[in-house]
Enzyme design. Structure first.
Site, PDB file in Angstrom:
ATOM      1  N   GLN A   7      -8.939  -6.593  -6.879  1.00 49.25           N
ATOM      2  CA  GLN A   7      -8.768  -7.842  -6.603  1.00 49.25           C
ATOM      3  C   GLN A   7      -7.845  -8.038  -5.176  1.00 49.25           C
ATOM      4  O   GLN A   7      -6.601  -8.121  -5.618  1.00 49.25           O
ATOM      5  CB  GLN A   7      -8.352  -8.787  -7.507  1.00 49.25           C
ATOM      6  CG  GLN A   7      -8.376 -10.252  -7.389  1.00 49.25           C
ATOM      7  CD  GLN A   7      -8.013 -11.136  -8.691  1.00 49.25           C
ATOM      8  OE1 GLN A   7      -9.193 -11.562  -9.209  1.00 49.25           O
ATOM      9  NE2 GLN A   7      -6.973 -11.468  -8.841  1.00 49.25           N
ATOM     10  N   ASP A  95      -2.664  -1.447  -4.795  1.00 51.05           N
ATOM     11  CA  ASP A  95      -3.819  -1.155  -3.917  1.00 51.05           C
ATOM     12  C   ASP A  95      -3.638  -0.052  -3.036  1.00 51.05           C
ATOM     13  O   ASP A  95      -4.422   0.828  -2.573  1.00 51.05           O
ATOM     14  CB  ASP A  95      -4.339  -2.574  -3.283  1.00 51.05           C
ATOM     15  CG  ASP A  95      -3.468  -3.093  -2.319  1.00 51.05           C
ATOM     16  OD1 ASP A  95      -2.121  -3.008  -2.547  1.00 51.05           O
ATOM     17  OD2 ASP A  95      -3.603  -3.923  -1.586  1.00 51.05           O
TER      18      ASP A  95
END
EC number: 2.7.1.33
Length: 245
Positions: A7, A95
């Site tokens: 996300q 990430d």
């Protein structure tokens, strides 16, 4: 089958894996629980992992925990296949770590430069010993274009899409070329420096890579699923790690 979820600031991506092979991917800008439920019901993955650069709803986390035999929310306390040499590991974006892991497993025992061109641009380095050594964060294309419009009185807000001449022939192309050519030269300098000093291989990923992959020089590996692949490797590592305990 495994489900991995990335996300980001703008887009949510899902990858379904059998072992290390990508079977199917999905992406959306609007996160709806019904959409998740449909994917989980259709493909019935056994294990999953989620990383996010923003807050995740408790209802989504509950759905994933209830639907999967093993579920991990990737936070900075999760065991990793890379060592971390970074002064503030708790503030390090998961990430970025996932992309680093994804690159490392594709090119083991090499020095690696990982460039992720999304809302922001991240430039990270992993050495041949598998140690994440940190990196830099810069503005992505849309943020630069927005900043020129927001912080001036007369410059228009324009899109990344359109002509990019070496010299702008009107205000629109002057802005677009200034931003996009600026990023090419910025990233080109990083790639050249890391190739010279570290003999590094470079991975490119992120939603905006399409604008730059053919304009950058060097030993480049373009992988739009790099973060998803890294998350899958981290998920596999969790199962091995906890079995060894």
């Amino acid at each position: 089958m495994y489900i991995v979820i990335d996300q980001g600031n703008t887009i949510l991506k899902i990858g379904l894996f059998e072992g290390k092979a990508v079977i199917k991917t999905f992406q959306t800008k609007e996160v709806k629980q019904e959409w998740f439920y449909s994917i989980l019901k259709t493909y019935q993955p056994q294990a999953g992992i989620l990383c996010s650069t923003r807050e995740v709803s408790e209802s989504l986390l509950s759905l994933l925990r209830e639907s999967l035999s093993y579920f991990y929310e990737f936070k900075n306390n999760l065991p990793l296949p890379l060592s971390i040499d970074y002064q503030t590991p708790r503030t390090l974006g998961t990430d970025r770590l996932a992309a680093a892991v994804g690159a490392w497993y594709q090119k083991l025992n090499n020095n690696l430069l990982i460039i992720d061109i999304g809302t922001a641009i991240t430039i990270d380095f992993v050495n041949r010993k598998g140690i994440y050594k940190g990196g830099n964060i810069s503005l992505g294309p849309a943020m630069r274009l927005n900043a020129l419009h927001y912080f001036t009185n007369s410059l228009p807000l324009i899109s990344e899409n359109g002509n990019i001449p070496i010299r702008g022939y009107d205000t629109e192309t002057a802005i677009r070329s200034g931003v996009m050519e600026g990023i090419v030269h910025e990233l080109g300098s990083y790639i050249e420096e890391y190739e010279k000093k570290e003999n590094a291989l470079t991975f490119l990923t992120g939603g905006n890579t399409i604008y730059f992959e053919k304009r950058l020089k060097g030993t480049l590996f373009v992988d739009k699923h790099l973060v998803l692949k890294g998350l899958n490797e981290i998920l596999i590592y969790q199962k091995k790690f906890f079995k060894s305990k």
